[in-house]
Design a protein around this motif. Structure first.
Motif, PDB file in Angstrom:
ATOM      1  N   LEU A 308     -12.294  -4.729  -2.749  1.00  0.00           N
ATOM      2  CA  LEU A 308     -12.146  -6.119  -2.323  1.00  0.00           C
ATOM      3  C   LEU A 308     -11.111  -6.235  -1.211  1.00  0.00           C
ATOM      4  CD1 LEU A 308     -12.297  -7.997  -5.744  1.00  0.00           C
ATOM      5  CD2 LEU A 308     -13.936  -8.198  -3.869  1.00  0.00           C
ATOM      6  N   SER A 309     -10.014  -5.493  -1.325  1.00  0.00           N
ATOM      7  CA  SER A 309      -8.982  -5.531  -0.299  1.00  0.00           C
ATOM      8  C   SER A 309      -9.542  -5.103   1.054  1.00  0.00           C
ATOM      9  CB  SER A 309      -7.820  -4.617  -0.695  1.00  0.00           C
ATOM     10  OG  SER A 309      -6.804  -4.645   0.291  1.00  0.00           O
ATOM     11  N   THR A 310     -10.378  -4.066   1.039  1.00  0.00           N
ATOM     12  CA  THR A 310     -10.988  -3.595   2.279  1.00  0.00           C
ATOM     13  C   THR A 310     -11.983  -4.613   2.832  1.00  0.00           C
ATOM     14  OG1 THR A 310     -10.736  -1.277   1.632  1.00  0.00           O
ATOM     15  CG2 THR A 310     -12.402  -1.765   3.302  1.00  0.00           C
ATOM     16  N   LEU A 311     -12.839  -5.115   1.962  1.00  0.00           N
ATOM     17  CA  LEU A 311     -13.898  -6.023   2.400  1.00  0.00           C
ATOM     18  C   LEU A 311     -13.370  -7.389   2.840  1.00  0.00           C
ATOM     19  CD1 LEU A 311     -16.469  -5.181  -0.427  1.00  0.00           C
ATOM     20  CD2 LEU A 311     -16.725  -4.603   1.999  1.00  0.00           C
ATOM     21  N   LEU A 312     -12.183  -7.748   2.356  1.00  0.00           N
ATOM     22  CA  LEU A 312     -11.636  -9.082   2.653  1.00  0.00           C
ATOM     23  C   LEU A 312     -10.601  -9.068   3.774  1.00  0.00           C
ATOM     24  CD1 LEU A 312     -11.249 -10.491  -0.974  1.00  0.00           C
ATOM     25  CD2 LEU A 312     -12.916 -11.202   0.764  1.00  0.00           C
ATOM     26  N   GLN A 313     -10.320  -7.920   4.364  1.00  0.00           N
ATOM     27  CA  GLN A 313      -9.335  -7.895   5.453  1.00  0.00           C
ATOM     28  C   GLN A 313      -9.733  -8.873   6.557  1.00  0.00           C
ATOM     29  OE1 GLN A 313      -8.913  -3.820   6.761  1.00  0.00           O
ATOM     30  NE2 GLN A 313      -7.802  -3.209   4.937  1.00  0.00           N
ATOM     31  N   PRO A 314      -8.762  -9.610   7.118  1.00  0.00           N
ATOM     32  CA  PRO A 314      -7.311  -9.492   6.963  1.00  0.00           C
ATOM     33  C   PRO A 314      -6.713 -10.461   5.942  1.00  0.00           C
ATOM     34  CG  PRO A 314      -7.780 -10.934   8.787  1.00  0.00           C
ATOM     35  CD  PRO A 314      -9.124 -10.544   8.202  1.00  0.00           C
ATOM     36  N   HIS A 315      -7.516 -11.015   5.055  1.00  0.00           N
ATOM     37  CA  HIS A 315      -7.013 -12.019   4.120  1.00  0.00           C
ATOM     38  C   HIS A 315      -6.061 -11.399   3.099  1.00  0.00           C
ATOM     39  CE1 HIS A 315      -9.797 -14.684   5.960  1.00  0.00           C
ATOM     40  NE2 HIS A 315     -10.872 -14.149   5.415  1.00  0.00           N
ATOM     41  N   TYR A 316      -5.113 -12.213   2.646  1.00  0.00           N
ATOM     42  CA  TYR A 316      -4.134 -11.787   1.642  1.00  0.00           C
ATOM     43  C   TYR A 316      -4.799 -11.739   0.270  1.00  0.00           C
ATOM     44  CZ  TYR A 316       0.061 -11.833  -1.281  1.00  0.00           C
ATOM     45  OH  TYR A 316       1.024 -11.529  -2.206  1.00  0.00           O
ATOM     46  N   LEU A 317      -4.578 -10.650  -0.480  1.00  0.00           N
ATOM     47  CA  LEU A 317      -5.186 -10.486  -1.805  1.00  0.00           C
ATOM     48  C   LEU A 317      -4.109 -10.158  -2.825  1.00  0.00           C
ATOM     49  CD1 LEU A 317      -7.823 -10.225  -3.544  1.00  0.00           C
ATOM     50  CD2 LEU A 317      -7.725  -7.768  -3.037  1.00  0.00           C
ATOM     51  N   SER A 318      -4.098 -10.930  -3.927  1.00  0.00           N
ATOM     52  CA  SER A 318      -3.170 -10.667  -5.022  1.00  0.00           C
ATOM     53  C   SER A 318      -3.830 -11.167  -6.305  1.00  0.00           C
ATOM     54  CB  SER A 318      -1.829 -11.361  -4.774  1.00  0.00           C
ATOM     55  OG  SER A 318      -0.879 -11.019  -5.763  1.00  0.00           O
ATOM     56  N   ASP A 319      -3.042 -11.422  -7.341  1.00  0.00           N
ATOM     57  CA  ASP A 319      -3.589 -12.034  -8.550  1.00  0.00           C
ATOM     58  C   ASP A 319      -2.693 -13.186  -8.980  1.00  0.00           C
ATOM     59  OD1 ASP A 319      -1.523 -11.045 -10.393  1.00  0.00           O
ATOM     60  OD2 ASP A 319      -2.465  -9.084 -10.200  1.00  0.00           O
TER      61      ASP A 319
END
Length: 369
Positions: A308-319
């Motif tokens: 998900l981190s790769t596919l969503l770049q450059p968006h910030y990803l956390s929980d």
């Protein structure tokens, strides 16, 4: 008002456990206590039998409804006793129940876990059957958590998308602009396909950290066949469940291949399917200044998070732990919030999310002693 406590009970399509939380909503949200109650294997197996049409369903459902009610009540009572909570301060229990059927195309949904039994065994007013009123108003009855997400996680300057990865995966889109409606829908499978595949081949309940998937290679032909399912390109409102995403669907797609694949490669493909369908749905909204926060059991799958981190770049990803609520307890807290809304005669749905004709108070009330 600050002494008023609500309990939320949640059992999702993954069947990993019953989650119980005690929370306050006034003067501000506070998670007071949490507890996870395992579902006994014998009951787990009987639930799985009811997921698919079969013989003697009415008697099976009736018996399981009562037994699950007792199990939900046990989870609430254990939460109360282990954390020394005062029953006099607990206003209500919000119980999602266990979904057995979800047929939004015919406006039918069914959750079991008898709320009469919960109210009787705990002595506490119980609110349940949250989805049917929305369906009666023309909605999908799901997802219902976006209203809670909006109340708790909205930011005045950042666009946010909350991704719940349970058995199914669903999004809540909360734009910083308060004039923009909150949106939400099921993207498709979360953990359900990966869980069922590893259960069949390794007798494990789930693929911890995606370790098994990481040993395999994605099968492009299988992935493309699965992605061709019309559901993924349908416009919201939409919701789904095990009726669509189940072991039979996996096998049907495998049979279209020229040769029998390695099980680990299928697992890798199922993880990629989950990641791509979530990421594609998020990217379709074309939001700038976007933060993406995960919750649910799938938030712990390191391989899935990495994809998900790769596919969503450059968006910030956390929980959601970063936002002050552990990702394991978000859904249970949401159903406590829905009970709070119901008892205060306030709506619990968002018409733009479910497709209902308007805002509605949700759930039926079963008074405690």
């Amino acid at each position: 008002m600050s002494a008023q406590i609500y309990i939320g009970l949640m059992s999702g399509t993954s069947l990993d456990s019953i989650d119980a939380v005690a929370v306050r909503f006034e003067p501000s949200f506070e998670l007071i206590a949490s507890h996870s109650e395992p579902i006994p294997p014998a009951i787990d197996n009987r639930i799985r039998v009811l997921f698919n049409p079969g013989d003697n369903e009415i008697d099976q459902l009736g018996n399981l409804d009562l037994e699950l009610g007792e199990l939900f009540a046990s989870a609430a009572n254990t939460l109360i006793e282990h954390h020394g909570l005062s029953r006099d301060q607990i206003i209500a229990i919000g119980s999602h129940g266990q979904t057995i059927r979800h047929r939004p195309e015919t406006h039918f949904t069914l959750q079991i876990g008898d709320p009469n039994t919960i109210a009787e065994h705990t002595g506490i007013t119980t609110v349940a059957d949250f989805r049917c009123r929305d369906m009666a108003a023309g909605g999908q009855g799901a997802p219902l958590v976006p209203a809670f997400h909006n109340g708790l996680f909205r930011h005045s300057q950042k666009n946010r998308i909350l991704v719940n990865i349970g058995g199914m995966a669903n999004l809540t889109i909360i734009e910083a602009d308060p004039e923009k409606p909150v949106l939400g829908y099921d993207t498709g499978p979360g953990n359900v396909l990966m869980d069922s595949w590893i259960q069949h081949h390794q007798q494990k309940n789930y693929d911890a950290d995606g370790q098994w998937a990481n040993t395999g290679k994605v099968i492009p032909e299988l992935l493309n066949a699965m992605l061709s399912l019309p559901y993924f390109s349908e416009t919201p409102p939409k919701s789904t469940g095990r009726e669509q995403f189940n072991p039979l669907w996996i096998e049907q797609n495998i049979r279209s291949l020229a040769s029998t694949p390695e099980p680990s490669d299928v697992q890798a493909t199922l993880l990629e399917l989950t990641a791509i369908t979530i990421a594609d749905a998020i990217n379709r909204h074309q939001l700038d200044n976007l933060q993406v926060f995960l919750c649910g059991g799938g938030s712990h799958n390191r391989q899935l998070r990495a994809r998900l981190s790769t596919l969503l770049q450059p968006h910030y990803l956390s929980d959601t732990a970063e936002l002050g609520l552990d990702p394991d307890w978000v859904e249970a807290a949401a159903f406590a919030w829905l009970a709070y809304r119901t008892l205060n005669k306030e709506s619990g749905n968002i018409p733009e999310v479910t497709g209902a004709k308007g805002f509605r108070p949700l759930g039926a009330i079963y008074w405690g002693s």
